[in-house]
Design a protein around this motif. Structure first.
Motif, mmCIF file in Angstrom:
data_model
loop_
_atom_site.group_PDB
_atom_site.id
_atom_site.type_symbol
_atom_site.label_atom_id
_atom_site.label_comp_id
_atom_site.label_asym_id
_atom_site.label_seq_id
_atom_site.Cartn_x
_atom_site.Cartn_y
_atom_site.Cartn_z
ATOM 1 N N LEU A 226 16.962 -7.738 25.309
ATOM 2 C CA LEU A 226 17.767 -8.641 24.495
ATOM 3 C C LEU A 226 17.833 -8.179 23.053
ATOM 4 O O LEU A 226 18.888 -8.271 22.399
ATOM 5 C CB LEU A 226 17.186 -10.062 24.563
ATOM 6 C CG LEU A 226 17.214 -10.752 25.931
ATOM 7 C CD1 LEU A 226 16.546 -12.116 25.835
ATOM 8 C CD2 LEU A 226 18.640 -10.894 26.440
ATOM 9 N N GLN A 230 21.423 -6.734 21.489
ATOM 10 C CA GLN A 230 21.714 -8.049 20.926
ATOM 11 C C GLN A 230 23.188 -8.227 20.568
ATOM 12 O O GLN A 230 23.710 -9.350 20.581
ATOM 13 C CB GLN A 230 20.848 -8.278 19.688
ATOM 14 C CG GLN A 230 21.000 -7.235 18.610
ATOM 15 C CD GLN A 230 20.066 -7.474 17.438
ATOM 16 O OE1 GLN A 230 19.519 -8.574 17.291
ATOM 17 N NE2 GLN A 230 19.866 -6.467 16.604
ATOM 18 N N ILE A 233 24.941 -9.561 23.733
ATOM 19 C CA ILE A 233 24.450 -10.817 24.304
ATOM 20 C C ILE A 233 24.964 -11.976 23.465
ATOM 21 O O ILE A 233 24.827 -11.986 22.236
ATOM 22 C CB ILE A 233 22.901 -10.825 24.359
ATOM 23 C CG1 ILE A 233 22.394 -9.589 25.110
ATOM 24 C CG2 ILE A 233 22.411 -12.094 25.023
ATOM 25 C CD1 ILE A 233 22.897 -9.459 26.515
ATOM 26 N N ALA A 240 18.460 -17.156 27.421
ATOM 27 C CA ALA A 240 18.515 -15.943 28.236
ATOM 28 C C ALA A 240 17.314 -15.852 29.167
ATOM 29 O O ALA A 240 17.450 -15.463 30.338
ATOM 30 C CB ALA A 240 18.583 -14.712 27.338
ATOM 31 N N THR A 275 24.399 -13.039 30.911
ATOM 32 C CA THR A 275 23.477 -12.072 30.284
ATOM 33 C C THR A 275 22.992 -11.052 31.300
ATOM 34 O O THR A 275 22.991 -9.842 31.031
ATOM 35 C CB THR A 275 22.282 -12.809 29.674
ATOM 36 O OG1 THR A 275 22.752 -13.798 28.743
ATOM 37 C CG2 THR A 275 21.360 -11.835 28.958
ATOM 38 N N THR A 278 25.779 -8.638 32.192
ATOM 39 C CA THR A 278 26.034 -7.640 31.148
ATOM 40 C C THR A 278 24.985 -6.528 31.170
ATOM 41 O O THR A 278 25.311 -5.341 31.060
ATOM 42 C CB THR A 278 26.048 -8.312 29.768
ATOM 43 O OG1 THR A 278 27.071 -9.310 29.731
ATOM 44 C CG2 THR A 278 26.291 -7.284 28.671
#
Length: 351
Positions: A226, A230, A233, A240, A275, A278
């Motif tokens: 993450l 970032q 996201i 998340a 999330t 991705t």
């Protein structure tokens, strides 16, 4: 070509291959096959070179004599056996990297296994090289020569000047060990440097789908992802992590036979797990090898031949696209209709 084919048919009548393979400048898997085939057909290569060396063509006879001299050198025979030993282990990896649908996870697992095998050979170098040296001596007898260490000089700067008269010790120190160290170094620099990134992505693919549970370590790895991605996201860390827990619950209901990232990405709904979707998309698109570009370079000589030497850049790009996307069905009538829109002196007709 006919000379080597006759020699192979004579000495190896049951061989599957009837000719040698060239060292392809772009596809490394072809180099594995060429080295292994040369090591197998070495007596036939010697007989073919001996025949060519007696030709009346001075240039061909001189080149064959030089190659024959190099073939009988001790360093060549030892190097060939060392490469054949290592390339026989790395050949599965080279073939696997040619696949279009591979991900970083599976590639790193195979590379890690290969590295462990090479490290075992490096640890047992004395026994491993003894086997290689004995095989080299057997080949040397077939070629009517012997394995000898090069002479030592008082001052040498262009090659190893190892203080030993034992050929086995000399070639182990000068060829075998440096080659293994270089091979391991290349594995680390080309592949294993991705291990830190891969360890973080492993939290997205549970090791067991039946009883998948998020551990503290997996949460830390997920936070690392993450933080690194970032910009891609759209939600906060707390949301998340909650999505990660729900993703593990979802995985329990999925029947996925293999741990390939593409299978998990297909099963991950973008609206439900944005999330995770991705990050999985990032994982499957991380480049593992350059095999696709290597294929394009290999095909370039077929697209731009001698007769097409004046091909423009636009036409060459279009031919490359047609060669790449061969699965597309091209309608000749539609192509002619498109070309006919521009006035030309030549009239297009369907035969």
């Amino acid at each position: 070509m006919e000379v080597i084919t006759r020699a192979i048919d004579k000495l190896f009548p049951e061989a599957k291959s009837t000719r040698l393979k060239q060292l392809c400048p772009t596809r490394w898997v072809e180099r594995h096959d060429s080295i292994l085939l040369l090591q197998e057909m070495l007596p036939a290569v010697q007989e073919a070179l001996e025949e060519v060396s007696h030709w009346k063509d001075v240039e061909s006879a001189s080149m064959a004599s030089q190659l024959l001299c190099a073939l009988h050198s001790s360093s060549f025979m030892i190097s060939l056996q060392v490469k054949a030993r290592v390339f026989s282990l790395s050949s599965p990896l080279a073939r696997f990297l040619q696949h279009e649908h591979i991900d970083l996870l599976n590639a790193m697992n195979i590379v890690t296994n290969l590295k462990g095998t090479i490290e075992k050979i490096r640890t047992n170098a004395e026994e491993e090289f003894a086997t290689i040296f004995n095989a080299s001596e057997t080949i040397a007898e077939l070629l009517s020569t012997s394995i000898k260490a090069p002479r030592r000089t008082g001052r040498q700067t262009l090659r190893c000047n190892i203080e030993t008269d034992n050929p086995q010790s000399y070639f182990k120190v000068s060829l075998f060990l440096p080659f293994l160290d270089h091979f391991l170094s290349e594995l680390n620099s080309r592949f294993l440097k991705h291990q830190d990134v891969l360890k973080s992505f492993e939290c997205l693919i549970p090791t067991s789908t039946s009883n998948a549970e998020v551990t503290r370590t997996q949460e830390e790895s997920f936070k690392t992802l993450l933080n690194f991605y970032q910009e891609d996201i759209q939600i906060g860390d707390i949301a998340a992590i909650g999505e990660l827990h729900m993703w593990y619950e979802r995985v329990k209901d999925l029947k996925i036979s293999s741990r390939e990232a593409i299978n998990y990405y297909t099963a991950c709904h973008q609206d439900v797990f944005p999330t995770i979707n991705t990050l999985l998309k990032t994982l499957i698109t991380l480049p593992v090898s350059t095999s696709t570009s290597e294929r394009s370079f290999s095909s370039l000589r077929r697209l731009k031949t001698y007769l097409r030497n004046t091909t423009g850049q636009q036409r060459l790009n279009e031919l490359a696209m047609l060669n790449t996307h061969r699965e597309l069905d091209i309608n000749a009538a539609e192509v002619l209709d498109e070309l006919a829109k521009t006035p030309r002196r030549l009239e297009f007709r369907l035969s």
